[in-house]
Design a protein around this motif. Structure first.
Motif, PDB file in Angstrom:
ATOM      1  N   GLU A  60      -0.898  16.467  35.879  1.00 26.19           N
ATOM      2  CA  GLU A  60      -0.628  15.037  36.200  1.00 26.19           C
ATOM      3  C   GLU A  60      -0.255  14.210  34.994  1.00 26.19           C
ATOM      4  N   ASP A  61      -1.236  14.523  34.094  1.00 26.38           N
ATOM      5  CA  ASP A  61      -1.225  13.273  32.959  1.00 26.38           C
ATOM      6  C   ASP A  61      -0.794  13.936  31.978  1.00 26.38           C
ATOM      7  N   ASP A  62      -0.001  15.072  31.966  1.00 20.83           N
ATOM      8  CA  ASP A  62       0.604  15.696  30.580  1.00 20.83           C
ATOM      9  C   ASP A  62       1.673  14.828  30.140  1.00 20.83           C
ATOM     10  N   LEU A  63       1.719  14.861  28.861  1.00 17.04           N
ATOM     11  CA  LEU A  63       2.937  13.950  28.190  1.00 17.04           C
ATOM     12  C   LEU A  63       3.619  14.836  26.875  1.00 17.04           C
ATOM     13  N   ILE A  64       4.706  14.772  26.790  1.00 16.45           N
ATOM     14  CA  ILE A  64       5.314  15.605  25.638  1.00 16.45           C
ATOM     15  C   ILE A  64       6.191  14.604  25.027  1.00 16.45           C
ATOM     16  N   THR A  65       6.126  14.761  23.423  1.00 16.59           N
ATOM     17  CA  THR A  65       6.902  13.918  22.728  1.00 16.59           C
ATOM     18  C   THR A  65       7.651  14.997  21.788  1.00 16.59           C
ATOM     19  N   ILE A  66       8.960  14.719  21.739  1.00 24.60           N
ATOM     20  CA  ILE A  66       9.692  15.290  20.749  1.00 24.60           C
ATOM     21  C   ILE A  66      10.130  14.616  19.876  1.00 24.60           C
ATOM     22  N   THR A  67      10.183  14.979  18.650  1.00 22.06           N
ATOM     23  CA  THR A  67      10.915  14.110  17.389  1.00 22.06           C
ATOM     24  C   THR A  67      11.600  14.751  16.482  1.00 22.06           C
ATOM     25  N   VAL A  68      12.822  14.419  16.291  1.00 25.53           N
ATOM     26  CA  VAL A  68      13.779  14.819  15.376  1.00 25.53           C
ATOM     27  C   VAL A  68      13.949  14.041  14.325  1.00 25.53           C
ATOM     28  N   GLY A 118      21.211  15.041  10.361  1.00 24.16           N
ATOM     29  CA  GLY A 118      20.906  15.666   8.960  1.00 24.16           C
ATOM     30  C   GLY A 118      20.091  16.878   8.845  1.00 24.16           C
ATOM     31  N   SER A 119      19.524  17.207   7.616  1.00 24.26           N
ATOM     32  CA  SER A 119      18.557  18.230   7.859  1.00 24.26           C
ATOM     33  C   SER A 119      17.289  17.927   7.759  1.00 24.26           C
ATOM     34  N   GLY A 120      16.231  18.599   8.506  1.00 24.40           N
ATOM     35  CA  GLY A 120      15.037  18.096   8.510  1.00 24.40           C
ATOM     36  C   GLY A 120      14.312  18.738   9.665  1.00 24.40           C
ATOM     37  N   ILE A 121      13.519  18.160  10.352  1.00 25.29           N
ATOM     38  CA  ILE A 121      12.319  18.892  11.046  1.00 25.29           C
ATOM     39  C   ILE A 121      12.378  18.521  12.531  1.00 25.29           C
ATOM     40  N   LEU A 122      12.193  19.582  13.304  1.00 22.42           N
ATOM     41  CA  LEU A 122      11.832  19.156  14.889  1.00 22.42           C
ATOM     42  C   LEU A 122      10.537  19.290  15.182  1.00 22.42           C
ATOM     43  N   THR A 123       9.807  18.356  15.986  1.00 24.35           N
ATOM     44  CA  THR A 123       8.524  18.399  16.115  1.00 24.35           C
ATOM     45  C   THR A 123       8.301  18.256  17.646  1.00 24.35           C
ATOM     46  N   VAL A 124       7.676  19.222  18.380  1.00 22.44           N
ATOM     47  CA  VAL A 124       7.424  19.071  19.770  1.00 22.44           C
ATOM     48  C   VAL A 124       5.905  18.871  19.939  1.00 22.44           C
ATOM     49  N   SER A 125       5.271  17.779  20.522  1.00 23.09           N
ATOM     50  CA  SER A 125       3.883  17.402  20.401  1.00 23.09           C
ATOM     51  C   SER A 125       3.374  17.184  21.964  1.00 23.09           C
ATOM     52  N   MET A 126       2.500  18.218  22.540  1.00 24.13           N
ATOM     53  CA  MET A 126       2.013  18.177  23.912  1.00 24.13           C
ATOM     54  C   MET A 126       0.564  17.828  24.124  1.00 24.13           C
ATOM     55  N   GLU A 132      -7.228  18.606  21.373  1.00 25.17           N
ATOM     56  CA  GLU A 132      -6.194  18.461  20.411  1.00 25.17           C
ATOM     57  C   GLU A 132      -4.812  18.649  21.097  1.00 25.17           C
ATOM     58  N   PRO A 133      -3.826  17.786  20.720  1.00 21.18           N
ATOM     59  CA  PRO A 133      -2.556  18.105  21.318  1.00 21.18           C
ATOM     60  C   PRO A 133      -1.979  19.276  20.944  1.00 21.18           C
ATOM     61  N   TYR A 134      -0.999  20.079  21.563  1.00 20.53           N
ATOM     62  CA  TYR A 134      -0.280  21.203  20.953  1.00 20.53           C
ATOM     63  C   TYR A 134       0.595  20.554  20.131  1.00 20.53           C
ATOM     64  N   ASN A 135       0.924  21.549  19.121  1.00 24.83           N
ATOM     65  CA  ASN A 135       2.063  20.917  17.997  1.00 24.83           C
ATOM     66  C   ASN A 135       2.921  22.088  17.651  1.00 24.83           C
ATOM     67  N   GLY A 136       4.086  21.802  17.890  1.00 24.06           N
ATOM     68  CA  GLY A 136       5.002  23.144  17.370  1.00 24.06           C
ATOM     69  C   GLY A 136       6.106  22.442  16.539  1.00 24.06           C
ATOM     70  N   GLN A 137       6.517  23.168  15.203  1.00 21.17           N
ATOM     71  CA  GLN A 137       7.475  22.533  14.495  1.00 21.17           C
ATOM     72  C   GLN A 137       8.588  23.441  13.901  1.00 21.17           C
ATOM     73  N   VAL A 138       9.738  23.107  13.740  1.00 27.20           N
ATOM     74  CA  VAL A 138      10.810  23.994  13.128  1.00 27.20           C
ATOM     75  C   VAL A 138      11.579  23.208  12.430  1.00 27.20           C
ATOM     76  N   GLU A 139      12.316  23.923  11.631  1.00 28.57           N
ATOM     77  CA  GLU A 139      13.246  23.333  10.816  1.00 28.57           C
ATOM     78  C   GLU A 139      14.375  23.092  11.757  1.00 28.57           C
ATOM     79  N   LEU A 140      15.118  21.899  11.556  1.00 28.76           N
ATOM     80  CA  LEU A 140      16.680  21.742  12.179  1.00 28.76           C
ATOM     81  C   LEU A 140      17.540  22.721  11.749  1.00 28.76           C
ATOM     82  N   GLN A 141      18.367  23.449  12.789  1.00 26.72           N
ATOM     83  CA  GLN A 141      19.351  24.289  12.703  1.00 26.72           C
ATOM     84  C   GLN A 141      20.710  23.640  12.203  1.00 26.72           C
TER      85      GLN A 141
END
Ligand code: ZN
Length: 298
Positions: A60-68, A118-126, A132-141
């Protein structure tokens, strides 16, 4: 409002799929943030993805944040979504004006989202209500966002995924169509299912072209997965919505240190705080700041 998300399964649940019409949401985002076309497209693509990734969460209260976050002129784009179809987002720089990109094959003129990000990082935080929030990170393709998210799902969540996101911006900078889909292969999907899906996707037109022909999210999934026993399991509205309020901003202000609050009070003027997500402005007078200090006994 006609924005909606459709969830479905196919191939005896070896495939799960999501599709959205996010046109109204992206129109609203453009109005709020006064985005230039390439930023409208970039932010819109991430808003579409946010709506779909929000609906992947169960709580119900889950939140996801995606940052490019790239080294291009946009800077960063942040999108937050909940599991009820509420999505919000903002670009680092809304006023990016760069030349369009010409597709080498078709000669089509496209907004250069990849160049603006541009080039950089994609971060997904749940935030799933755990410590602790779940964090996943990859390089932008490519910085085109769809491909970056497909890479994220495959590498970070071990879920091979096809991600298509599109925003069609008119010559007057208005948003004509915005939508997308995410199609994911579940573990041990049979080879013939994978091959059938790949061949369907290979010949598929861009999402906004399909929308221009009048196809909605369910019809787009039907087009891709119709031969693979598609079952639509849910259809619900989505919207651009920010949950900020005077009270929340006031709580945030109250966490400032005493010296900062005192210096604001000494300035003797109203301070204005703007919400990054929706640009709502909240004003606080010196008396209210004094009250905050008084409440902590200073
Ligand atoms: Zn807000």
């Amino acid at each position: 409002m006609t924005d909606k998300i459709v969830r479905a399964t196919a191939a005896q649940e070896h495939i799960r799929a999501f599709a959205v019409d996010s046109t109204d949401m992206v129109r609203e985002a453009r109005e709020i943030h006064h985005t230039f076309p390439v930023v409208t497209a970039a932010l819109g693509r991430l808003l579409s993805a946010g709506a779909m990734m929000g609906s992947m969460m169960k709580g119900e209260d889950d939140l996801i944040t995606i940052t490019v976050k790239g080294d291009g002129p946009i800077g960063s784009i942040t999108v937050t979504a909940d599991s009820h179809g509420n999505v919000k987002g903002f670009p680092g720089n809304p006023s990016v004006d760069i030349p369009p990109r010409i597709e080498p094959d078709s000669g089509a003129v496209k907004l250069d989202v990849g160049g603006a990000v541009g080039s950089g990082i994609l971060t997904v935080s749940m935030d799933l209500g755990l410590k602790e929030p779940y964090n996943g990170q990859v390089e932008l393709q490519t910085g085109e966002i769809g491909e970056d998210l497909a890479y994220y799902f495959t590498v970070s969540e071990q879920t091979p995924s096809a991600v298509a996101l599109g925003v069609m911006v008119g010559t007057d900078s208005s948003v004509l169509h915005s939508g997308g889909f995410i199609i994911q292969l579940m573990p041990d999907a049979p080879e013939e299912v994978i091959a059938a899906l790949e061949s369907k996707l290979a010949g598929l037109d861009p999402v906004t072209t399909l929308m221009e022909r009048g196809l909605g999210p369910a019809e787009i999934l039907e087009l891709v997965l119709g031969d693979l026993d598609l079952i639509v399991t849910e259809e619900k509205p989505i919207r651009f919505h920010c949950n900020c309020s005077r009270e929340r901003v006031s709580h945030a202000l109250a966490t400032l240190n005493t010296a900062d609050l005192k210096s604001m009070i000494d300035d003797g003027e109203d301070i204005e705080i703007k919400c990054f997500f929706c640009n709502s402005a909240y004003k606080f007078g010196p008396d209210e700041l004094k009250e905050m200090l008084a409440q902590r006994g200073e």
